[in-house]
Design an enzyme around this catalytic site. Structure first.
Site, short mmCIF file in Angstrom:
data_model
loop_
_atom_site.label_atom_id
_atom_site.label_comp_id
_atom_site.label_asym_id
_atom_site.label_seq_id
_atom_site.Cartn_x
_atom_site.Cartn_y
_atom_site.Cartn_z
CB SER A 216 82.12 68.41 80.16
OG SER A 216 82.95 68.85 79.11
CE LYS A 217 89.16 70.96 83.34
NZ LYS A 217 90.61 70.75 83.28
NE ARG A 218 83.84 68.63 75.27
CZ ARG A 218 84.69 67.75 75.82
NH1 ARG A 218 85.97 68.07 75.94
NH2 ARG A 218 84.27 66.58 76.24
#
Length: 449
Positions: A216-218
């Site tokens: 995830s980009k997080r």
């Protein structure tokens, strides 16, 4: 036989992500392996999310990785324009054709003459297609609601525009992420309604992190944008090689493969349906292999900017070459040079217990003091003179080999093994070498109490 044509269709919503880079790469390898065309098409209809410079950034990073394309927004081609906002009339034409044929209907805004065009999902239809990676996939039309194909502002929705584009550009194969599987039935409806042939689909697996969760980009523990790897001094050939192994493997399981070898070996039937693990250790290993193959001049060019930005004075080219000869085998990417520089020259010199254990069998104190005497008048910019001092120490004490070199290496570098000792000592400089040897003598004295 129909020519193989594959495409990568990014949105200009940001920089090139690992997952998107892999999608582009597999389409690229497929097209090049089969002697076909690779096309880059821009899906820019989500105007609110478009980022200025987003496409230029993506294209530059694809080029950096070593990919080229036959048609695209920057090179043109016979099926252009290659961005969706320049093709609105084409979508409108086919949307109204579906409207006239009864496959779609007008969806008016309340109290307005403005309308969207909504696709009328047929009843009791089974949609089925063969996925190159996953085999036969089936969907029931009853699970899909009527959906908008053209918004009231004339902008097409993704699932409508992508069909028009792929057909118009004669795309034969569509390799994309598995999140698009559920989009496919809507797209098949449009193909059927317009009487067009389906392309061949292949839905690639997700990429997971070290916790086996979807990347995830997080996820701040994994660097996820190609530009960041470029800025850290990873090599494009290594990144391309690593990306190719995220969900694909050659028959012989070889891991170090050039772009030419990847093109030659690529087989879309060896794309995996199991999640792809983003192995940071494997990336470091692959990049280190490519780093080791660099010439000294190439290695200097790679590492010099990192040293300078770290505030390190590069005394001269010979000094830089000596430094790299000592540290190059530790590097897994360019920016690491500063970490190993700091470790090598760090003044908080610590002798680890495990290292001390390695020299307890030797006459450490005598060797260290003997070498200190031998270097009293030695010019430390001269590796040859330092090497002679080592030999003189050995002769004076009648020792050679490990009993001579091990105590001196540990007393000056803190490590039991390493590259050329004279070069290491020259880089450290006489003052630091003597300071470390004195500290080692103190530690050894404390050990024997």
């Amino acid at each position: 036989m129909k020519k193989f044509r594959a495409r990568y269709a990014p949105s200009p919503t940001g920089h090139l992500h690992i997952g998107n880079a892999r999608t582009a790469l597999f389409n690229y390898l497929f097209a090049r392996h089969h002697g076909g065309d690779f096309i880059i098409r821009i899906e820019d209809t989500d105007v609110a999310r478009n980022v200025e410079g987003g496409i230029t950034s993506q294209l530059n990073n694809l080029k950096w990785l070593g990919m080229d394309w036959d048609e695209g927004v920057d090179v043109g081609g016979p099926f252009g324009p290659y961005n969706q906002l320049s093709r609105l009339e084409l979508y409108k034409k086919y949307a109204f054709e579906l409207l006239e044929k009864g496959y779609a209907y007008k969806d008016f805004k309340e109290g307005s003459e403005d309308f969207a065009i909504r696709f009328k999902v047929p009843e009791n239809v089974l949609y089925e297609f063969d996925d190159v990676i996953r085999g036969t996939l089936k969907f029931e039309s009853k699970d899909v609601e009527d959906w908008i194909i053209l918004k009231d502002n004339g902008i097409p929705t993704y699932n409508f525009a992508v069909v028009i584009d792929d057909h118009y550009m004669e795309i034969s194969h569509v390799f994309r992420g598995e999140e698009h599987i559920t989009n496919t039935p809507k797209q098949l409806m449009v193909y059927d309604a317009l009487g067009w042939e389906y392309p061949t689909f292949g839905h690639m697996t997700i990429i997971v992190n070290e916790d086996r969760k979807k990347l995830s980009k997080r996820d701040t523990n994994t660097i996820q944008f190609i530009e960041d790897y470029k800025n850290l001094g990873f090599l494009p050939e290594a990144m391309l090689n690593f990306l190719s192994l995220l969900g694909w493997s050659p028959k012989d399981d070889e891991e170090i493969l050039s772009k030419e070898e990847l093109i030659s070996l690529f087989d879309e039937h060896r794309l995996s349906a199991a999640p792809s693990y983003f192995d940071k250790q494997k990336l470091a290993y692959i990049n280190s292999r490519y780093l080791k193959a660099l010439s000294m001049d190439e290695l200097k060019d790679l590492t010099r900017p990192f040293l300078i930005s770290h505030g390190i004075e590069i005394k001269n080219e010979a000094w830089l070459e000596s430094l790299l000869s000592i540290l190059k085998d530790r590097l897994s990417y360019g920016a690491e040079i500063t970490k190993y520089y700091d470790q090598f020259f760090h003044h908080d010199f610590v002798l680890e217990p495990a290292v001390l254990e390695e020299i307890k069998e030797f006459d450490n104190e005598v060797v260290i003091k003997g070498f200190m005497d031998a270097i009293a008048s030695v010019d430390f910019t001269d590796d040859v003179a330092i090497n002679q001092a080592l030999k003189d120490t050995g002769k004076a004490l009648n020792i050679k080999g490990k009993p001579l070199f091990m105590p001196i290496r540990i007393a000056t570098t803190g490590e039991a093994h390493g590259p050329s000792l004279p070069v290491s000592l020259s880089l450290l400089g006489k003052e630091l070498v003597i300071k470390r040897m004195n500290k080692t003598l103190e530690v050894l004295k404390g050990e024997t109490k």
